[in-house]
Design an enzyme around this catalytic site. Sequence first.
Site, PDB file in Angstrom:
ATOM      1  N   LYS A 174       0.843  -1.204   0.000  1.00  0.00           N
ATOM      2  CA  LYS A 174       0.000   0.000   0.000  1.00  0.00           C
ATOM      3  C   LYS A 174       0.879   1.255   0.000  1.00  0.00           C
ATOM      4  O   LYS A 174       1.526   1.579   0.977  1.00  0.00           O
ATOM      5  CB  LYS A 174      -0.929   0.060   1.217  1.00  0.00           C
ATOM      6  CG  LYS A 174      -1.974   1.161   1.010  1.00  0.00           C
ATOM      7  CD  LYS A 174      -2.594   1.687   2.277  1.00  0.00           C
ATOM      8  CE  LYS A 174      -1.836   2.818   2.920  1.00  0.00           C
ATOM      9  NZ  LYS A 174      -1.788   4.096   2.175  1.00  0.00           N
ATOM     10  N   GLU A 249      10.045   0.824  10.434  1.00  0.00           N
ATOM     11  CA  GLU A 249      11.070   1.855  10.256  1.00  0.00           C
ATOM     12  C   GLU A 249      10.350   3.172  10.481  1.00  0.00           C
ATOM     13  O   GLU A 249       9.527   3.580   9.658  1.00  0.00           O
ATOM     14  CB  GLU A 249      11.664   1.737   8.856  1.00  0.00           C
ATOM     15  CG  GLU A 249      13.033   2.364   8.753  1.00  0.00           C
ATOM     16  CD  GLU A 249      12.959   3.785   8.255  1.00  0.00           C
ATOM     17  OE1 GLU A 249      12.901   4.695   9.121  1.00  0.00           O
ATOM     18  OE2 GLU A 249      12.950   3.974   7.043  1.00  0.00           O
ATOM     19  N   CYS A 283      13.361  10.677   7.316  1.00  0.00           N
ATOM     20  CA  CYS A 283      13.240  10.140   8.675  1.00  0.00           C
ATOM     21  C   CYS A 283      14.549  10.254   9.449  1.00  0.00           C
ATOM     22  O   CYS A 283      14.544  10.405  10.655  1.00  0.00           O
ATOM     23  CB  CYS A 283      12.748   8.706   8.636  1.00  0.00           C
ATOM     24  SG  CYS A 283      13.663   7.679   7.495  1.00  0.00           S
ATOM     25  N   GLU A 385       9.158  15.159  15.871  1.00  0.00           N
ATOM     26  CA  GLU A 385       9.576  15.100  14.468  1.00  0.00           C
ATOM     27  C   GLU A 385       8.743  16.106  13.664  1.00  0.00           C
ATOM     28  O   GLU A 385       7.530  15.985  13.582  1.00  0.00           O
ATOM     29  CB  GLU A 385       9.361  13.682  13.929  1.00  0.00           C
ATOM     30  CG  GLU A 385       9.950  13.485  12.554  1.00  0.00           C
ATOM     31  CD  GLU A 385       9.839  12.052  12.054  1.00  0.00           C
ATOM     32  OE1 GLU A 385       8.765  11.443  12.202  1.00  0.00           O
ATOM     33  OE2 GLU A 385      10.832  11.538  11.500  1.00  0.00           O
TER      34      GLU A 385
HETATM   35  P1  NAP Z   1       1.808   8.025   8.355  1.00  0.00           P
HETATM   36  O1  NAP Z   1       0.375   8.271   8.622  1.00  0.00           O
HETATM   37  O2  NAP Z   1       2.612   7.262   9.339  1.00  0.00           O
HETATM   38  O3  NAP Z   1       1.900   7.342   6.904  1.00  0.00           O
HETATM   39  C1  NAP Z   1       2.712   6.261   6.527  1.00  0.00           C
HETATM   40  C2  NAP Z   1       1.887   5.181   5.826  1.00  0.00           C
HETATM   41  O4  NAP Z   1       1.024   4.545   6.766  1.00  0.00           O
HETATM   42  C3  NAP Z   1       0.977   5.702   4.728  1.00  0.00           C
HETATM   43  O5  NAP Z   1       0.888   4.742   3.693  1.00  0.00           O
HETATM   44  C4  NAP Z   1      -0.337   5.839   5.474  1.00  0.00           C
HETATM   45  O6  NAP Z   1      -1.460   5.923   4.659  1.00  0.00           O
HETATM   46  C5  NAP Z   1      -0.322   4.595   6.314  1.00  0.00           C
HETATM   47  N1  NAP Z   1      -1.226   4.632   7.466  1.00  0.00           N
HETATM   48  C6  NAP Z   1      -1.724   5.716   8.119  1.00  0.00           C
HETATM   49  N2  NAP Z   1      -2.544   5.343   9.124  1.00  0.00           N
HETATM   50  C7  NAP Z   1      -2.572   3.987   9.109  1.00  0.00           C
HETATM   51  C8  NAP Z   1      -3.243   3.013   9.886  1.00  0.00           C
HETATM   52  N3  NAP Z   1      -4.034   3.354  10.904  1.00  0.00           N
HETATM   53  N4  NAP Z   1      -3.054   1.708   9.601  1.00  0.00           N
HETATM   54  C9  NAP Z   1      -2.244   1.341   8.586  1.00  0.00           C
HETATM   55  N5  NAP Z   1      -1.592   2.222   7.808  1.00  0.00           N
HETATM   56  C10 NAP Z   1      -1.743   3.534   8.063  1.00  0.00           C
HETATM   57  O7  NAP Z   1       2.527   9.403   8.103  1.00  0.00           O
HETATM   58  P2  NAP Z   1       1.811  10.734   7.563  1.00  0.00           P
HETATM   59  O8  NAP Z   1       0.484  10.929   8.233  1.00  0.00           O
HETATM   60  O9  NAP Z   1       1.790  10.706   6.108  1.00  0.00           O
HETATM   61  O10 NAP Z   1       2.823  11.833   8.096  1.00  0.00           O
HETATM   62  C11 NAP Z   1       2.737  12.256   9.462  1.00  0.00           C
HETATM   63  C12 NAP Z   1       4.098  12.330  10.086  1.00  0.00           C
HETATM   64  O11 NAP Z   1       4.716  11.055  10.047  1.00  0.00           O
HETATM   65  C13 NAP Z   1       5.090  13.229   9.375  1.00  0.00           C
HETATM   66  O12 NAP Z   1       4.921  14.555   9.701  1.00  0.00           O
HETATM   67  C14 NAP Z   1       6.386  12.668   9.845  1.00  0.00           C
HETATM   68  O13 NAP Z   1       6.690  13.167  11.110  1.00  0.00           O
HETATM   69  C15 NAP Z   1       6.109  11.190   9.944  1.00  0.00           C
HETATM   70  N6  NAP Z   1       6.602  10.434   8.765  1.00  0.00           N
HETATM   71  C16 NAP Z   1       7.728   9.695   8.914  1.00  0.00           C
HETATM   72  C17 NAP Z   1       8.218   8.978   7.847  1.00  0.00           C
HETATM   73  C18 NAP Z   1       9.456   8.150   7.975  1.00  0.00           C
HETATM   74  O14 NAP Z   1      10.032   7.761   6.980  1.00  0.00           O
HETATM   75  N7  NAP Z   1       9.884   7.836   9.176  1.00  0.00           N
HETATM   76  C19 NAP Z   1       7.578   9.023   6.609  1.00  0.00           C
HETATM   77  C20 NAP Z   1       6.402   9.775   6.488  1.00  0.00           C
HETATM   78  C21 NAP Z   1       5.939  10.469   7.579  1.00  0.00           C
HETATM   79  P3  NAP Z   1      -1.968   7.420   4.286  1.00  0.00           P
HETATM   80  O15 NAP Z   1      -1.044   7.888   3.239  1.00  0.00           O
HETATM   81  O16 NAP Z   1      -3.349   7.286   3.803  1.00  0.00           O
HETATM   82  O17 NAP Z   1      -1.898   8.246   5.527  1.00  0.00           O
END
Ligand code: NAP
Length: 491
Positions: A174, A249, A283, A385
């Site tokens: 996904k 990760e 990250c 973060e």
């Molecule tokens: P996120 O919600 O953690 O998104 C990562 C992935 O998980 C996306 O494919 C997301 O889908 C999915 N996801 C979200 N909620 C889920 C759930 N309940 N069950 C299963 N999968 C789920 O990150 P974000 O909301 O896009 O960004 C928020 C913050 O996360 C950023 O500001 C940053 O601090 C952090 N982040 C960290 C990394 C990293 O590499 N460590 C990468 C991205 C973001 P959707 O796209 O539909 O949300």
Amino acid sequence: MNKYQLFIDGQWVDSESGKTFTTPNPATGQPLAEVAEADKADVDKAVAAARRAYEGKWSKMSARDRGRLLYKLSQLIEQNASQLAEIETADNGKPIKESLYVDLPQVVENFEYFAGWSTKIEGETIPVPGRMFNYTLREPIGVCGQIIPWNFPLLMAAWKLAPALAAGNTIVLKPAEQTPVGAMELAKLIQEAGFPEGVVNIVPGYGETAGAALAAHPGIDKIAFTGSTEVGKLIAKTAANNLTKVSLELGGKAPNIVFADSDLDQAVAGAMMGIFYNQGQVCCAGSRLFVEESVKDQFLGQLSERAGRIAVGDPMNKATQMGPQVSAEQLDRIKGYVDIAREEGATVVAGGATPHLDGPFEKGYFFTPTIFADVKNDMRVAQEEIFGPVVSVITFKDEDDLLRQANDTIYGLSAGIWTRDITRAHRFAKEIKAGVVWINTFNVFNAASPFGGYKQSGYGREMGRHALELYTQVKSVWVDLSGRPIGWFGK
Ligand code: NAP
Ligand code: MG
């Protein structure tokens, strides 16, 4: 506007609900593509297809043929690299210079590297006592669910797919809702390479629906996730219901440390690479910049001056060094942290605003490279973060003071150190609690070198031989060579 369906069982299909969503181009805010929206019913179909493929053709294929398919895929990606780089930049906003010269080459490298591993995954013989023969088989785990973020859409897909396929697993992937396009284009090349149907299934959709359905699915043997620590915890909790194996990760708040004895010019360049690369949406970004007190003014002066010269604008322009943030939500989140910094008593010494861009870019999600000075390590801007081009500068007096502060975080993904003192550099590398340490460099990666977090930055290591541990399990086989009945209970 391009349209994409779901990729399930080797076919392009609409979602069961018929729903679609639109992904914007973050540089303009205009719609880029319309994508079928997967939900639980589609995830069910994809998991069933992956199971059939796993029990069928894929498990009967030789390791050599699996490797050849992966290698073929790496070549197809390489042949289409410039087109894929443009797609990546249009969907994510990262400068074309980065997509073309960093992301795509690393995607190719990962598929190529793991293609070679397919034929080198081996068991072992154990020297057990008595007339016994004991050996191990290293087998795939089965059907893997993989959930990836939007910051390096194709590269994160490669980090997940390549080792899992090399080890003989099948996959339901996904992509992030913000950046689904690259993965869908990759699906076309997976088809062209000739992977059997159902080996890779791609289900774009929202995290709360498609992602959650995947993590909760009893038909999944392993779930691999990259993203926020918050969602990582949700995934681990959900997976616990079926004891699905998990690798995570997650986020980071890396210390990037500048000692007074470093080459300041190099350290300034390294600090910029640490926080401004990919709009700061990394990250392992060096978002806590620790500077030794005696060089603080000189260092900050140089850093602010150079940050002010970063070319922010059209990401398709090869001269651009910083594109837009990925989404309006992320932009708002970053702006919110600028307010928080001021309330906490930090000083904004560079950036902190939206730049004025004309024409189509007026509605893009741009932000200027931002530096907070006078930050204390316990402030929110030093602990949370932010995931944008925003760095918090913190000073330190000596090594003890530094190490205490540097390790004072829930995260432990990476760290950087700038010094000419070789013993200090290695001492630090040993004492810092992080999965990756860069000495006099930052953000260097290779498919052969492991990457992953300590503490709340996750568990498991991607890339290198370590990634194969995430996608294989070990079976121990015992053979009695004596030909006699077991004597324990007598005759
Ligand atoms: P996120 O919600 O953690 O998104 C990562 C992935 O998980 C996306 O494919 C997301 O889908 C999915 N996801 C979200 N909620 C889920 C759930 N309940 N069950 C299963 N999968 C789920 O990150 P974000 O909301 O896009 O960004 C928020 C913050 O996360 C950023 O500001 C940053 O601090 C952090 N982040 C960290 C990394 C990293 O590499 N460590 C990468 C991205 C973001 P959707 O796209 O539909 O949300
Ligand atoms: Mg999200």
